[in-house]
Design a protein around this motif. Sequence first.
Motif, mmCIF file in Angstrom:
data_model
loop_
_atom_site.group_PDB
_atom_site.id
_atom_site.type_symbol
_atom_site.label_atom_id
_atom_site.label_comp_id
_atom_site.label_asym_id
_atom_site.label_seq_id
_atom_site.Cartn_x
_atom_site.Cartn_y
_atom_site.Cartn_z
ATOM 1 N N VAL A 83 0.678 -1.017 -0.021
ATOM 2 C CA VAL A 83 -0.076 -0.211 -0.011
ATOM 3 C C VAL A 83 0.901 1.295 0.130
ATOM 4 N N VAL A 84 0.657 2.049 -0.952
ATOM 5 C CA VAL A 84 1.308 3.301 -0.991
ATOM 6 C C VAL A 84 0.629 4.512 -1.381
ATOM 7 N N ARG A 85 1.253 5.953 -0.800
ATOM 8 C CA ARG A 85 0.467 7.121 -1.142
ATOM 9 C C ARG A 85 1.314 7.999 -2.173
ATOM 10 N N PRO A 86 0.634 8.844 -2.431
ATOM 11 C CA PRO A 86 1.491 9.893 -3.388
ATOM 12 C C PRO A 86 2.747 10.532 -2.586
ATOM 13 N N GLY A 87 3.791 10.409 -3.300
ATOM 14 C CA GLY A 87 5.154 10.911 -2.501
ATOM 15 C C GLY A 87 5.986 9.793 -1.922
ATOM 16 N N ASP A 88 5.401 8.584 -2.039
ATOM 17 C CA ASP A 88 6.329 7.596 -1.628
ATOM 18 C C ASP A 88 7.222 7.047 -2.586
ATOM 19 N N ARG A 89 8.253 6.519 -2.258
ATOM 20 C CA ARG A 89 9.146 6.033 -3.249
ATOM 21 C C ARG A 89 9.688 4.473 -2.594
ATOM 22 N N LEU A 90 9.745 3.519 -3.584
ATOM 23 C CA LEU A 90 10.373 2.404 -3.044
ATOM 24 C C LEU A 90 10.986 1.612 -4.130
ATOM 25 N N GLU A 91 11.622 0.425 -3.794
ATOM 26 C CA GLU A 91 12.380 -0.378 -4.611
ATOM 27 C C GLU A 91 11.865 -1.884 -4.170
ATOM 28 N N VAL A 92 11.179 -2.420 -5.500
ATOM 29 C CA VAL A 92 10.830 -3.582 -5.338
ATOM 30 C C VAL A 92 11.608 -4.637 -6.225
ATOM 31 N N ASN A 93 12.256 -5.420 -6.100
ATOM 32 C CA ASN A 93 12.923 -6.503 -7.014
ATOM 33 C C ASN A 93 13.752 -5.566 -7.952
ATOM 34 N N GLY A 94 14.302 -4.691 -7.466
ATOM 35 C CA GLY A 94 15.338 -3.968 -8.298
ATOM 36 C C GLY A 94 14.899 -2.715 -9.197
ATOM 37 N N VAL A 95 13.426 -2.770 -9.016
ATOM 38 C CA VAL A 95 12.513 -1.900 -9.786
ATOM 39 C C VAL A 95 12.318 -0.596 -8.921
ATOM 40 N N ASP A 96 12.799 0.659 -9.475
ATOM 41 C CA ASP A 96 12.434 1.665 -8.905
ATOM 42 C C ASP A 96 10.858 2.378 -8.984
ATOM 43 N N VAL A 97 10.391 2.717 -7.741
ATOM 44 C CA VAL A 97 8.772 3.149 -7.977
ATOM 45 C C VAL A 97 8.861 4.646 -7.290
ATOM 46 N N GLU A 98 8.281 5.544 -7.974
ATOM 47 C CA GLU A 98 7.760 6.847 -7.499
ATOM 48 C C GLU A 98 6.394 6.938 -7.716
ATOM 49 N N VAL A 99 5.880 7.125 -6.504
ATOM 50 C CA VAL A 99 4.302 7.447 -6.667
ATOM 51 C C VAL A 99 3.811 8.592 -6.596
ATOM 52 N N LEU A 100 2.933 9.180 -7.666
ATOM 53 C CA LEU A 100 2.664 10.507 -7.768
ATOM 54 C C LEU A 100 1.161 10.508 -7.557
ATOM 55 N N PRO A 101 0.605 11.601 -7.546
ATOM 56 C CA PRO A 101 -0.904 11.745 -7.418
ATOM 57 C C PRO A 101 -1.638 11.698 -8.739
ATOM 58 N N ALA A 102 -2.782 11.431 -8.674
ATOM 59 C CA ALA A 102 -3.602 11.440 -9.952
ATOM 60 C C ALA A 102 -4.939 12.212 -9.716
ATOM 61 N N TYR A 103 -5.440 13.169 -10.132
ATOM 62 C CA TYR A 103 -6.895 13.564 -9.771
ATOM 63 C C TYR A 103 -7.361 14.662 -10.748
ATOM 64 N N ASN A 104 -8.569 14.831 -10.730
ATOM 65 C CA ASN A 104 -9.403 15.893 -11.302
ATOM 66 C C ASN A 104 -9.179 17.143 -10.816
ATOM 67 N N THR A 105 -9.169 18.307 -11.652
ATOM 68 C CA THR A 105 -9.183 19.846 -11.267
ATOM 69 C C THR A 105 -10.402 20.337 -11.592
ATOM 70 N N THR A 106 -11.216 19.711 -12.560
ATOM 71 C CA THR A 106 -12.482 20.486 -13.053
ATOM 72 C C THR A 106 -13.759 19.433 -13.031
ATOM 73 N N LYS A 107 -13.444 18.181 -12.578
ATOM 74 C CA LYS A 107 -14.401 17.240 -12.245
ATOM 75 C C LYS A 107 -14.526 16.498 -10.992
ATOM 76 N N LYS A 108 -15.486 15.889 -10.819
ATOM 77 C CA LYS A 108 -15.544 15.224 -9.373
ATOM 78 C C LYS A 108 -15.354 13.670 -9.359
ATOM 79 N N PHE A 109 -15.009 13.138 -10.473
ATOM 80 C CA PHE A 109 -14.867 11.630 -10.299
ATOM 81 C C PHE A 109 -13.533 11.215 -9.671
ATOM 82 N N HIS A 110 -12.387 12.117 -9.522
ATOM 83 C CA HIS A 110 -11.047 11.614 -9.037
ATOM 84 C C HIS A 110 -10.744 12.647 -8.063
#
Length: 209
Positions: A83-110
């Motif tokens: 489980v991760v949140r925007p801003g997290d960084r981790l390495e899994v099995n040699g794969v680097d992962v940066e977690v970023l946000p995804a969201y709507n600015t003019t809609k209500k769906f996300h």
Amino acid sequence: MNLQDVLPRIHWLGHDSFRIDGSKVVYFDPYELSTAVPADMIFISHEHFDHCSPSDVDRIRKDSTVIVTDQASAKKLSGDVRVVRPGDRLEVNGVDVEVLPAYNTTKKFHPKTAGMLAFVVTLDGVRYYHAGDTDFIEEMEGLEVDVAFLPVSGKYVMDADEAVLAARAIRPKVAIPMHYGAIVGSREDAERFQKALEGQVPVVILEKE
């Protein structure tokens, strides 16, 4: 990055779903899969049914598969779920992962408060950005990525015109449109995105597998 080497590794599976065949087999948002190549890692951007599909995950999940996702999606899944949140960084099995946000600015769906995800995944020296379900947001500015998967269909996510602005802000070596051809959007959205970026950012429209 040599596009001729990288593009054959990338498989668009429809909607927001991709599989990358590298030293690890990596999926993003597997949904309505027509094939079931076993996964080493699965990234799920948020809990909506067309992104978090437990039945599709179970088709490709091995005992060793690592799933990276948000808290809401994790409740629906089994196995090795991180489980991760925007801003997290981790390495899994040699794969680097940066977690970023995804969201709507003019809609209500996300809404931003929901903590839905985008990912920058570095696999075999190539940085892949999966934007998730999003509009053009400030967090895209200055991202240093090689491949950007960007939604183009509008309604629930940014449309092709807004995706053009996102691609110009990110300046990836190649942009690949997504979030069309299922539920909402058509190939015409992808083509409009591609045409608007001619001479600025290379755009490759993949055929669905």
